[in-house]
Design a protein around this motif. Structure first.
Motif, PDB file in Angstrom:
ATOM      1  N   TYR A 163      42.160 -13.611 -53.796  1.00 51.07           N
ATOM      2  CA  TYR A 163      42.697 -13.696 -54.751  1.00 51.07           C
ATOM      3  C   TYR A 163      44.157 -13.864 -54.525  1.00 51.07           C
ATOM      4  N   THR A 164      45.085 -14.867 -55.180  1.00 48.25           N
ATOM      5  CA  THR A 164      46.429 -14.154 -54.995  1.00 48.25           C
ATOM      6  C   THR A 164      47.095 -13.687 -56.160  1.00 48.25           C
ATOM      7  N   LEU A 165      48.094 -13.029 -55.390  1.00 41.78           N
ATOM      8  CA  LEU A 165      49.650 -12.164 -56.324  1.00 41.78           C
ATOM      9  C   LEU A 165      50.437 -12.410 -56.022  1.00 41.78           C
ATOM     10  N   THR A 173      51.492  -3.264 -55.624  1.00 38.88           N
ATOM     11  CA  THR A 173      50.051  -3.023 -54.991  1.00 38.88           C
ATOM     12  C   THR A 173      50.358  -1.007 -54.140  1.00 38.88           C
ATOM     13  N   PRO A 174      49.905  -0.049 -54.408  1.00 34.06           N
ATOM     14  CA  PRO A 174      49.510   0.855 -53.484  1.00 34.06           C
ATOM     15  C   PRO A 174      48.556   0.538 -52.588  1.00 34.06           C
ATOM     16  N   GLU A 189      56.345 -16.880 -51.865  1.00 28.95           N
ATOM     17  CA  GLU A 189      56.112 -16.244 -53.701  1.00 28.95           C
ATOM     18  C   GLU A 189      54.505 -15.548 -54.233  1.00 28.95           C
ATOM     19  N   GLU A 190      53.389 -16.352 -53.662  1.00 25.33           N
ATOM     20  CA  GLU A 190      51.639 -15.716 -54.273  1.00 25.33           C
ATOM     21  C   GLU A 190      52.006 -15.277 -52.096  1.00 25.33           C
ATOM     22  N   ILE A 191      51.093 -14.166 -52.570  1.00 25.20           N
ATOM     23  CA  ILE A 191      50.840 -13.814 -51.451  1.00 25.20           C
ATOM     24  C   ILE A 191      49.050 -13.439 -50.892  1.00 25.20           C
ATOM     25  N   ASP A 200      39.301  -1.224 -48.893  1.00 18.22           N
ATOM     26  CA  ASP A 200      40.438  -1.800 -48.419  1.00 18.22           C
ATOM     27  C   ASP A 200      41.094  -2.615 -48.720  1.00 18.22           C
ATOM     28  N   LEU A 201      42.602  -3.145 -48.639  1.00 17.19           N
ATOM     29  CA  LEU A 201      43.219  -3.900 -49.977  1.00 17.19           C
ATOM     30  C   LEU A 201      44.401  -4.504 -48.601  1.00 17.19           C
ATOM     31  N   GLN A 202      44.259  -5.717 -48.421  1.00 20.45           N
ATOM     32  CA  GLN A 202      44.798  -6.117 -47.538  1.00 20.45           C
ATOM     33  C   GLN A 202      46.078  -7.797 -47.773  1.00 20.45           C
ATOM     34  N   ALA A 203      47.174  -7.846 -47.616  1.00 19.36           N
ATOM     35  CA  ALA A 203      47.395  -9.308 -47.484  1.00 19.36           C
ATOM     36  C   ALA A 203      46.765  -9.626 -45.993  1.00 19.36           C
ATOM     37  N   ASP A 204      46.598 -11.237 -46.487  1.00 16.38           N
ATOM     38  CA  ASP A 204      45.822 -11.829 -45.311  1.00 16.38           C
ATOM     39  C   ASP A 204      45.687 -13.548 -45.467  1.00 16.38           C
ATOM     40  N   GLY A 205      45.918 -14.564 -44.638  1.00 12.13           N
ATOM     41  CA  GLY A 205      45.719 -15.842 -44.257  1.00 12.13           C
ATOM     42  C   GLY A 205      44.719 -15.863 -43.842  1.00 12.13           C
ATOM     43  N   GLY A 206      44.015 -14.998 -42.967  1.00 14.51           N
ATOM     44  CA  GLY A 206      42.344 -15.973 -42.869  1.00 14.51           C
ATOM     45  C   GLY A 206      41.005 -15.798 -42.832  1.00 14.51           C
TER      46      GLY A 206
END
Length: 240
Positions: A163-165, A173-174, A189-191, A200-206
């Protein structure tokens, strides 16, 4: 106009119809694509683009993404702007990338939770992957422990959500950023978030699988000392 990234909403889509919106030499840009152009350690997709009811077919030999537009380099003269084309990826290669990329997120999540250690680099290959950590101690006992914990997480079959935030909320976000250096582009602007629910929680584009059990298990096959506080772990996937 930016390319609609179909792989962001459905990693399992292997074929799509699209329209050519720009041509530069042997490079074409489409209004939408299922081809992942590479990045974040994940290799670009392989595949073909056909047009005029598959009378013409070209292999995609390279890819790039510039200013929100995905460019596909073809091995022959491309179709004209406005042409309708069909893109088909090499599904076996894509699925291997998905499984391996998720495996690295599980590895990263386990090491972060167990040792609070950040990632310093990573790369996915067709037959293996590696991840580097700002870790001082990586003896045989710890390697075996990490491998066991990763495989336990795979067997637990955690669901994976994408999803995006908004940027501000994402950065607040911790435990979101596990890398030694914050790699999030300043103008984004949108991650896009990839969450292994409960792990696990990560910013990722794959691209990723939907559940951890699809990974099938991993082996830590090699380790390397890349500095006093920088260790490399290389993994391979188990066969189903």
């Amino acid at each position: 106009m930016k390319t609609k990234l179909l792989y962001h909403t459905n990693s399992y889509m292997y074929e799509c119809t699209a329209k050519v919106v720009a041509v530069e030499g042997d490079d074409i840009a489409l209004d939408a694509t299922i081809f992942y152009p590479g990045g974040g350690g994940q290799m670009a997709d392989h595949g073909v683009i056909s047009w005029e009811n598959q009378i013409y077919q070209a292999t995609v030999v390279a890819m790039s993404k510039r200013d929100g537009i995905v460019w596909h380099t073809l091995d022959c003269p491309p179709p004209h702007v406005g042409s309708e084309v069909v893109g088909t990826i090499d599904w076996d290669f894509r699925y291997q990338m998905m499984r391996t990329h998720t495996a690295l997120h599980i590895l990263c999540g386990i090491i972060w939770k167990e040792f609070g250690v950040q990632v310093t680099g990573g790369q996915i290959h067709p037959d293996r992957a590696r991840m580097d950590f700002a870790m001082e101690n990586l003896d045989k006992q710890r390697i075996e422990y990490i491998e066991d914990r990763v495989n336990e997480a795979i067997d637990a079959d955690y669901p994976i959500r994408v999803y995006t935030l908004p940027r501000e909320k994402a950065l607040a976000t911790p435990d979101l950023v596990h890398t030694k250096i914050n790699l999030l582009p300043a103008n984004t602007e949108e991650i896009r978030i990839v969450e292994i629910v409960g792990l696990d929680l990560q910013a990722d584009g794959g691209t990723h699988v939907n559940h951890t059990k699809e990974v099938g298990g991993i082996r830590i096959t090699r380790t390397e000392n890349k500095g006093r506080i920088n260790k490399r772990l290389e993994i391979e996937l188990n066969d189903f």
